[in-house]
Motif scaffolding. Structure first.
Motif, PDB file in Angstrom:
ATOM      1  N   UNK A   1      74.169  19.036  58.814  1.00 50.50           N
ATOM      2  CA  UNK A   1      74.361  19.812  57.583  1.00 50.50           C
ATOM      3  C   UNK A   1      75.774  19.614  57.052  1.00 50.50           C
ATOM      4  N   UNK A   2      75.849  19.166  55.803  1.00 47.81           N
ATOM      5  CA  UNK A   2      77.136  19.108  55.109  1.00 47.81           C
ATOM      6  C   UNK A   2      77.287  20.437  54.388  1.00 47.81           C
ATOM      7  N   UNK A   3      78.051  21.340  55.008  1.00 47.44           N
ATOM      8  CA  UNK A   3      78.113  22.729  54.542  1.00 47.44           C
ATOM      9  C   UNK A   3      78.499  22.840  53.075  1.00 47.44           C
ATOM     10  N   UNK A   4      79.581  22.151  52.714  1.00 43.84           N
ATOM     11  CA  UNK A   4      80.110  22.328  51.356  1.00 43.84           C
ATOM     12  C   UNK A   4      79.212  21.708  50.290  1.00 43.84           C
ATOM     13  N   UNK A   5      78.352  20.777  50.727  1.00 41.15           N
ATOM     14  CA  UNK A   5      77.405  20.189  49.767  1.00 41.15           C
ATOM     15  C   UNK A   5      76.080  20.941  49.785  1.00 41.15           C
ATOM     16  N   UNK A   6      75.955  21.860  50.764  1.00 45.06           N
ATOM     17  CA  UNK A   6      74.713  22.603  50.951  1.00 45.06           C
ATOM     18  C   UNK A   6      73.522  21.644  51.080  1.00 45.06           C
TER      19      UNK A   6
ATOM     20  N   UNK B   1      55.511  18.976  69.788  1.00 42.34           N
ATOM     21  CA  UNK B   1      54.796  19.025  68.512  1.00 42.34           C
ATOM     22  C   UNK B   1      53.629  18.049  68.591  1.00 42.34           C
ATOM     23  N   UNK B   2      52.424  18.576  68.411  1.00 39.40           N
ATOM     24  CA  UNK B   2      51.208  17.758  68.505  1.00 39.40           C
ATOM     25  C   UNK B   2      51.188  16.909  69.780  1.00 39.40           C
ATOM     26  N   UNK B   3      51.524  17.516  70.888  1.00 41.41           N
ATOM     27  CA  UNK B   3      51.474  16.832  72.188  1.00 41.41           C
ATOM     28  C   UNK B   3      52.675  15.957  72.486  1.00 41.41           C
ATOM     29  N   UNK B   4      53.438  15.608  71.444  1.00 45.08           N
ATOM     30  CA  UNK B   4      54.580  14.713  71.612  1.00 45.08           C
ATOM     31  C   UNK B   4      55.836  15.485  71.992  1.00 45.08           C
ATOM     32  N   UNK B   5      56.665  14.829  72.772  1.00 41.56           N
ATOM     33  CA  UNK B   5      57.960  15.406  73.122  1.00 41.56           C
ATOM     34  C   UNK B   5      58.935  15.172  71.972  1.00 41.56           C
ATOM     35  N   UNK B   6      59.589  16.236  71.511  1.00 40.40           N
ATOM     36  CA  UNK B   6      60.635  16.066  70.502  1.00 40.40           C
ATOM     37  C   UNK B   6      61.969  16.614  70.997  1.00 40.40           C
ATOM     38  N   UNK B   7      63.034  16.014  70.529  1.00 43.09           N
ATOM     39  CA  UNK B   7      64.360  16.297  71.069  1.00 43.09           C
ATOM     40  C   UNK B   7      65.387  16.041  69.971  1.00 43.09           C
ATOM     41  N   UNK B   8      66.278  16.985  69.746  1.00 42.37           N
ATOM     42  CA  UNK B   8      67.292  16.724  68.713  1.00 42.37           C
ATOM     43  C   UNK B   8      68.581  17.505  68.919  1.00 42.37           C
ATOM     44  N   UNK B   9      69.585  17.039  68.213  1.00 39.38           N
ATOM     45  CA  UNK B   9      70.881  17.716  68.183  1.00 39.38           C
ATOM     46  C   UNK B   9      71.133  18.115  66.738  1.00 39.38           C
ATOM     47  N   UNK B  10      71.782  19.259  66.536  1.00 40.19           N
ATOM     48  CA  UNK B  10      72.045  19.745  65.181  1.00 40.19           C
ATOM     49  C   UNK B  10      73.527  20.034  65.025  1.00 40.19           C
ATOM     50  N   UNK B  11      74.105  19.554  63.933  1.00 38.89           N
ATOM     51  CA  UNK B  11      75.538  19.743  63.710  1.00 38.89           C
ATOM     52  C   UNK B  11      75.836  20.094  62.261  1.00 38.89           C
ATOM     53  N   UNK B  12      76.853  20.910  62.093  1.00 37.28           N
ATOM     54  CA  UNK B  12      77.349  21.207  60.753  1.00 37.28           C
ATOM     55  C   UNK B  12      78.736  20.597  60.605  1.00 37.28           C
ATOM     56  N   UNK B  13      79.019  20.086  59.425  1.00 36.39           N
ATOM     57  CA  UNK B  13      80.361  19.547  59.195  1.00 36.39           C
ATOM     58  C   UNK B  13      80.919  20.040  57.871  1.00 36.39           C
ATOM     59  N   UNK B  14      82.243  20.107  57.828  1.00 36.33           N
ATOM     60  CA  UNK B  14      82.927  20.534  56.614  1.00 36.33           C
ATOM     61  C   UNK B  14      83.164  19.386  55.651  1.00 36.33           C
ATOM     62  N   UNK B  15      83.245  18.188  56.211  1.00 32.35           N
ATOM     63  CA  UNK B  15      83.499  17.016  55.376  1.00 32.35           C
ATOM     64  C   UNK B  15      82.427  16.885  54.296  1.00 32.35           C
ATOM     65  N   UNK B  16      82.820  16.340  53.143  1.00 35.81           N
ATOM     66  CA  UNK B  16      81.836  16.095  52.085  1.00 35.81           C
ATOM     67  C   UNK B  16      81.533  14.601  51.963  1.00 35.81           C
ATOM     68  N   UNK B  17      82.161  13.825  52.831  1.00 36.08           N
ATOM     69  CA  UNK B  17      82.028  12.366  52.677  1.00 36.08           C
ATOM     70  C   UNK B  17      81.405  11.662  53.877  1.00 36.08           C
ATOM     71  N   UNK B  18      81.588  12.239  55.082  1.00 32.41           N
ATOM     72  CA  UNK B  18      81.075  11.523  56.254  1.00 32.41           C
ATOM     73  C   UNK B  18      80.884  12.452  57.451  1.00 32.41           C
ATOM     74  N   UNK B  19      80.116  11.960  58.411  1.00 32.48           N
ATOM     75  CA  UNK B  19      79.877  12.692  59.652  1.00 32.48           C
ATOM     76  C   UNK B  19      80.512  11.899  60.791  1.00 32.48           C
TER      77      UNK B  19
END
Lengths: 192, 192
Positions: A127-132, A81-99
């Protein structure tokens, strides 16, 4: 099929977790496709590595007859993005209180930190699924958490205080680029 | 096994081409491992994508019972060097006179050009096996070739005039980073 009950349960869990995984993954695919089509950014999900145990050849067609999924050596997403290297991980969780940090491999977290050392931009999307609610949390902040606290799960309050809620739309389902604009490209918006 | 002769020949060709592919791939893996260990750069080969046709579950173990290799949507390698996004494709050829562009998928070439548009660094690494010579050719130069000439193969003279020979060593088998230093990071060496 007539699986014993415990297998059924496990099978159900795998399917559910696959479906869970697909939602955010699917949203990110659509988002990245949009970013690419609009010339905004080039970001791809890396294929899951597999260990091939048995192959066969028929004419020029190669068929994999047995293989296993392997653990990814890095994160799932990277790009430019704009010449810069970007890197990420994506996760969904069912918990509504913590990851729970166990959701990410230790070497994947280390990879995110290494990207920082090399001058890139790295982050987590949770993503906290239940909290959307879908949060962006930078690796700098993640590093602070890991270095400061003993606990192995990040409470949602930490996301609320140190992360950013990612806006969702129709074509840009998970608009993480606008967060990057605010944080790294001089477009920080006080209302965020 | 008793395959008919034509199948045997095709099988041999696949194996040979797999082995051919492995040499440069292997050299690049060792090089990238070295760059990573020394904190120089983070570059990884992306796994080959597969299409899973049949899966089975046993406890938490997932076995792939049938799958096919798919065409990669982007190039094989990407990563970060000094904060910049880098992206490349690597190919080995048997020819001693030219590199046929059909060796790379059209959308992969387009991907290399797109990386340029986004301000990244992209290039090709081409090894002429029988000459024991490995060339670096930037996407800018590749673009010039594609836009200027009708022909579908790049003669070796073009590599010699517009590319750079990549030095080989023990740990740094394919030292493409030193070429990047010369070209993009102010370390251009007249003797190169």
């Amino acid at each position: 099929m007539n699986y014993p009950n415990n297998i059924k349960k496990q099978y159900k869990r795998i399917i559910e977790s696959a479906n869970r995984g697909m939602t955010l993954e699917n949203d990110l695919n659509i988002t990245n496709e949009y970013y690419k089509d609009q010339g905004i950014a080039l970001v791809y999900k890396k294929p899951t590595p597999i260990k091939v145990v048995d192959l066969s050849y028929n004419k020029n067609k190669v068929t994999i007859n047995k293989a296993f999924f392997e653990k990814a050596s890095t994160t799932d997403y990277n790009g430019i993005y704009k010449g810069k290297y970007i890197d990420f991980e994506a996760k969904e969780v069912n918990s509504t209180t913590s990851f729970c940090l166990a959701n990410i491999q230790k070497h994947q977290i280390e990879h995110l930190f290494k990207v920082l050392e090399h001058g890139g931009i790295s982050f987590l999307i949770v993503r906290f699924i239940r909290l959307d609610k879908t949060f962006f949390i930078s690796s700098q902040v993640l590093k602070e958490f890991v270095n400061t606290y003993e606990r192995k799960s990040i409470p949602i309050s930490f996301f609320e205080e140190n992360g950013y809620v990612i806006n969702t739309g129709y074509s840009i389902r998970v608009d993480y680029i606008s967060i990057l604009n605010n944080l790294y490209f001089g477009g920080f918006n006080e209302s965020n």
